[in-house]
Design an enzyme around this catalytic site. Structure first.
Site, short mmCIF file in Angstrom:
data_model
loop_
_atom_site.label_atom_id
_atom_site.label_comp_id
_atom_site.label_asym_id
_atom_site.label_seq_id
_atom_site.Cartn_x
_atom_site.Cartn_y
_atom_site.Cartn_z
CG HIS A 1 -20.69 91.45 -57.55
ND1 HIS A 1 -19.98 91.95 -58.57
CD2 HIS A 1 -20.43 90.87 -57.34
CE1 HIS A 1 -18.86 90.97 -58.13
NE2 HIS A 1 -19.68 90.04 -57.82
NE ARG B 1 -25.16 91.41 -61.07
CZ ARG B 1 -24.14 90.25 -61.06
NH1 ARG B 1 -22.41 91.04 -61.81
NH2 ARG B 1 -23.91 89.28 -60.87
CG ASN C 1 -18.61 93.20 -61.20
OD1 ASN C 1 -18.78 94.01 -60.86
ND2 ASN C 1 -18.78 92.27 -61.73
CG ASP D 1 -15.18 89.96 -57.52
OD1 ASP D 1 -14.48 89.42 -57.19
OD2 ASP D 1 -16.35 90.47 -57.77
CG ASP E 1 -19.31 86.26 -55.21
OD1 ASP E 1 -19.13 87.84 -55.74
OD2 ASP E 1 -18.61 85.39 -55.71
N GLY F 1 -22.35 82.59 -60.52
CA GLY F 1 -22.80 83.79 -59.63
C GLY F 1 -24.24 83.39 -58.73
ZN LIG Z 1 -15.24 87.17 -57.40
#
Ligand SMILES: [Zn+2]
Length: 428
Positions: free
Chosen positions: A63, A65, A95, A153, A306, A325
């Site tokens: 991620h 961001r 996301n 996700d 992740d 997370g």
């Molecule tokens: Zn996830």
């Protein structure tokens, strides 16, 4: 300076054996590799002091961001964290705000990644419009804009009809639906795995079936549509058993596991400390063991971090209020090497494969994951001899949220090259 670089005095793992390794980089590509390589005139020699040379690692789940949440991470800081961990190719989840659910937005995001990233960034397209789970994106249009991986996700797709429509579209191009498997009704608003540990802290528990039930449903839809179904961060024994069975039945399914689900169980949570909060949550010890068994027997295809950075302030609010997370890019290789390879649970070959060639194979990624003459010189170098302590002030990520801070590990990154460019070096 010459653009020819000769790495000498390295070692690499081949067929489970460490052998001497010298490697010549010319014009950004691997020009030669072997026990002894001559660089010719004007070559810049780099002594690796016996360190391990691997293909640049591949992380199919991070991620970054940006845009939308740059207080947590940016493309620049997230990719700096990646190279600090030896990763040269990362796949970035969608996301974001805005998410890249149209061809124009997708192209914008790819541009943004290229401008700010020091690594190769593969951008995920969301599966559904706005990542809202109500309507599948136009897969063919997204494909034409360059999308190869699809995921919502961060959230499970609740509506089976939407998954069916998306998988039918994806199957035409043999593209994967990468699923954060979570049934919201069965999650019960949980913030930690349901069970004795949740009870001990009086926290709402998330039952394992919220993951497993969703996987069961989506396996059936994958079988009916022929689509490639990839399960992100698998975490329960029952999920892994289902996937094992589905593979035997010929369903086109793959899955990944995170380092933290291999390294920890909910019983390792000593207090209400959100550095241990992620989704899926840390599960029971038998689930942790099932993750190991699943990796070793090939049910689980690869390891992905992740990497999910958040601000210190956000993570200091305890399990109830903190976001899910932990960061993972900068600690994955060293933690797994220390805990599993040194302990002889995995071999070094297996670990390197799960973090390079295996993700390359399941997603058919071009020119990554191998040390091969003619390929781009994406290379990581690790120091297996010298112990180091994991410290947040050494993180390049904006996120400091890790339950592994303070751990002493072997296998820190000493150098990372992307296309023959030195993008990280421990020495300076
Ligand atoms: Zn996830």
């Amino acid at each position: 300076m010459s653009d020819k670089i000769l790495l000498v005095n390295g070692r690499r793992v081949q067929n489970d054996r460490l052998t001497r390794c010298e490697l010549l980089i010319d014009d950004g590509k691997i020009a030669a590799i072997g026990e002894q390589v001559t660089g010719g005139e004007g070559v810049h020699r780099v002594d690796l002091h016996g360190n391990l040379v691997t293909p640049g690692l591949v992380d199919v789940h991070v991620h970054l961001r940006e845009p939308g949440f740059t207080n947590k991470e940016t493309i620049a800081t997230g990719s700096a964290a990646a190279v600090h961990g030896g990763f040269t190719t990362i796949a970035a989840m969608a996301n974001l705000n805005p998410t890249c659910d149209t061809p124009a937005r997708f192209a914008d995001q790819v541009e943004r990644n290229k401008r700010a990233g020091q690594v190769k960034i593969i951008q995920y397209s969301p599966v559904t419009v706005g990542r809202k789970g109500k309507q599948a994106v136009d897969v063919e249009q997204q494909y034409q804009a360059g999308a190869r991986l699809f995921s919502d996700d961060g959230a499970g797709i609740q509506d089976a009809g939407v998954v069916y429509d998306a998988m039918k579209q994806l199957a035409k191009r043999n593209l994967p639906l990468c699923d954060h498997a979570q049934d919201d009704q069965l999650s019960m608003g949980g913030v930690i795995n349901a069970g004795p540990v949740a009870a001990k802290f009086s926290l709402p528990g998330m039952p394992a079936i919220s993951e497993t039930a969703q996987i069961a449903r989506n396996l059936v839809i994958a079988q009916a549509t022929g689509a490639h179904y990839h399960v992100c961060h698998v975490s329960t024994k029952e999920s892994i058993d289902l996937i094992r069975h589905a593979k035997q039945m010929g369903v086109n399914v793959t899955c990944e596991v995170t380092p933290h689900h291999l390294l920890l169980a909910d019983t390792d949570i000593a207090k209400d400390d959100a550095e241990f909060k992620m989704n899926p949550p840390l599960r029971r010890r038998i689930d942790q063991e099932a993750c190991l068994v699943g990796l070793l027997d090939g049910t689980i295809d690869c390891i992905a971090t992740d990497h999910a950075p958040h601000t210190d302030k956000e993570k200091q609010q305890g399990f109830l209020k903190s976001p899910n997370g932990i960061v993972g890019s900068e600690t994955a290789f060293a933690l797994l090497y220390t805990r599993f390879v040194k302990a002889k649970i995995f071999t070094l070959q297996q670990l390197v494969d799960w973090l390079s060639v295996k993700p390359q194979q399941i997603f058919n990624l071009p020119n990554v994951g191998l040390l091969r003459v003619g390929d781009p010189a994406d290379i990581a170098v690790f120091d297996l001899a010298q112990p180091t302590k994991i410290k947040v002030d050494q993180f390049f990520s904006k996120g400091h949220n890790s339950p592994f801070v303070g751990d002493v590990v072997y296998g820190s990154t000493s150098r990372t090259y992307v296309d023959g460019r030195l993008v990280y070096s421990k020495e300076n």
